[in-house]
Write a protein that holds these residues in place. Sequence first.
Motif, mmCIF file in Angstrom:
data_model
loop_
_atom_site.group_PDB
_atom_site.id
_atom_site.type_symbol
_atom_site.label_atom_id
_atom_site.label_comp_id
_atom_site.label_asym_id
_atom_site.label_seq_id
_atom_site.Cartn_x
_atom_site.Cartn_y
_atom_site.Cartn_z
ATOM 1 N N GLY A 41 0.675 -0.537 0.307
ATOM 2 C CA GLY A 41 0.141 0.299 0.228
ATOM 3 C C GLY A 41 0.816 1.386 -0.303
ATOM 4 O O GLY A 41 0.370 2.716 -0.250
ATOM 5 N N ALA A 42 2.210 1.345 -0.015
ATOM 6 C CA ALA A 42 2.946 2.395 0.182
ATOM 7 C C ALA A 42 3.163 2.756 -1.522
ATOM 8 O O ALA A 42 3.371 1.685 -2.121
ATOM 9 N N LEU A 43 3.410 3.866 -1.180
ATOM 10 C CA LEU A 43 3.949 4.859 -2.282
ATOM 11 C C LEU A 43 5.448 4.586 -3.054
ATOM 12 O O LEU A 43 6.243 5.201 -2.236
ATOM 13 N N LEU A 44 5.768 3.887 -4.301
ATOM 14 C CA LEU A 44 7.063 3.743 -4.174
ATOM 15 C C LEU A 44 7.340 5.516 -5.848
ATOM 16 O O LEU A 44 6.850 5.035 -6.644
ATOM 17 N N GLU A 45 8.101 5.477 -5.896
ATOM 18 C CA GLU A 45 8.687 6.556 -6.948
ATOM 19 C C GLU A 45 9.722 6.376 -7.910
ATOM 20 O O GLU A 45 10.506 5.500 -6.814
ATOM 21 N N TYR A 46 9.392 5.955 -9.120
ATOM 22 C CA TYR A 46 10.053 6.034 -9.804
ATOM 23 C C TYR A 46 11.936 6.674 -9.442
ATOM 24 O O TYR A 46 12.044 7.288 -9.256
ATOM 25 N N PRO A 47 12.451 5.413 -10.017
ATOM 26 C CA PRO A 47 14.183 6.348 -9.688
ATOM 27 C C PRO A 47 14.503 7.304 -10.808
ATOM 28 O O PRO A 47 13.737 7.142 -11.681
ATOM 29 N N ASP A 150 18.754 17.717 -19.000
ATOM 30 C CA ASP A 150 18.772 19.267 -18.709
ATOM 31 C C ASP A 150 20.134 20.004 -19.760
ATOM 32 O O ASP A 150 20.220 19.370 -21.010
ATOM 33 N N ASP A 151 20.202 21.329 -19.323
ATOM 34 C CA ASP A 151 20.949 21.624 -19.844
ATOM 35 C C ASP A 151 22.475 21.721 -20.671
ATOM 36 O O ASP A 151 23.154 22.160 -21.222
ATOM 37 N N LYS A 152 23.233 20.543 -20.016
ATOM 38 C CA LYS A 152 24.477 19.896 -20.298
ATOM 39 C C LYS A 152 24.225 19.214 -21.645
ATOM 40 O O LYS A 152 25.213 18.218 -21.701
ATOM 41 N N GLY A 153 22.895 18.639 -21.420
ATOM 42 C CA GLY A 153 22.896 17.617 -22.262
ATOM 43 C C GLY A 153 22.193 16.090 -22.271
ATOM 44 O O GLY A 153 22.328 15.050 -22.229
ATOM 45 N N ASP A 154 22.715 15.899 -20.240
ATOM 46 C CA ASP A 154 22.414 14.719 -19.495
ATOM 47 C C ASP A 154 20.870 14.533 -19.812
ATOM 48 O O ASP A 154 19.746 14.804 -20.063
ATOM 49 N N ILE A 155 20.913 12.889 -20.267
ATOM 50 C CA ILE A 155 18.986 12.117 -20.376
ATOM 51 C C ILE A 155 18.768 11.872 -19.188
ATOM 52 O O ILE A 155 20.305 10.075 -18.597
ATOM 53 N N TYR A 156 18.184 12.059 -18.403
ATOM 54 C CA TYR A 156 17.580 11.527 -17.175
ATOM 55 C C TYR A 156 15.834 10.265 -18.065
ATOM 56 O O TYR A 156 15.490 10.848 -18.076
ATOM 57 N N ALA A 157 16.118 9.125 -17.280
ATOM 58 C CA ALA A 157 14.912 8.758 -17.659
ATOM 59 C C ALA A 157 14.444 9.054 -15.212
ATOM 60 O O ALA A 157 14.727 8.701 -14.726
ATOM 61 N N GLU A 158 12.795 9.051 -15.985
ATOM 62 C CA GLU A 158 12.243 9.189 -14.430
ATOM 63 C C GLU A 158 10.716 8.420 -14.418
ATOM 64 O O GLU A 158 10.108 8.880 -13.523
ATOM 65 N N GLY A 159 10.510 7.218 -14.949
ATOM 66 C CA GLY A 159 9.181 7.329 -14.747
ATOM 67 C C GLY A 159 9.467 5.871 -15.842
ATOM 68 O O GLY A 159 9.878 5.923 -17.497
ATOM 69 N N ILE A 160 8.239 4.992 -16.433
ATOM 70 C CA ILE A 160 7.861 4.304 -17.248
ATOM 71 C C ILE A 160 6.323 4.592 -17.698
ATOM 72 O O ILE A 160 5.919 3.930 -16.916
ATOM 73 N N ASP A 161 6.154 4.271 -18.647
ATOM 74 C CA ASP A 161 4.475 4.051 -19.595
ATOM 75 C C ASP A 161 3.863 2.973 -19.349
ATOM 76 O O ASP A 161 2.456 3.231 -19.525
#
Length: 172
Positions: A41-47, A150-161
């Motif tokens: 029942g706990a909510l987990l956030e994507y890394p 981001d502004d340096k061009g680094d690509i971050y994943a924040e979730g999945i659909d």
Amino acid sequence: MKRCDKMVDIGRRQFLRGGGVAAAGMATAMVMPTEVQAKSGALLEYPINRLGNMSNLKVNEPMEVAYPDGDAPGVLLKLGKRVEGGAGPDGDIVGFSTMCPHKGFGLNYNAGDKTFNCPVHLSRFDAEAGGQEIWGHATQNLPQYTLRVDDKGDIYAEGIDELLYGRLSNVL
């Protein structure tokens, strides 16, 4: 002719009440797109994981990554044209799981038609249409990463659909 005596007439008010509960549940699920509810029942956030930099990507050449953890193979891909769900200044960078949602086999990328193809049961997924299945046995689209650059061009994943193959939750 035998009559079914197990049918129940729930009535208009009960039907509408049930529809209201279902609509409220769907609205709640749409409000929290980057969270997953665990069995407890706990909510987990994507890394939020750094997957690479724009300078490492070449048009139409997949770069191997893993998200949300090392047991979930995927790719980053610069398509060369703006697509829905694309990230970066040109809106053309996408990321996908490379495990077929049908049976978990590894997918191959076809640069000619920009599709991911399963060599076992022949499911095909369109990279330019958000991983939409265009052929085969799979019953869901290819899981696509939610990306941020981001502004340096680094690509971050924040979730999945979509749900990753073989998991009850994308975040373990």
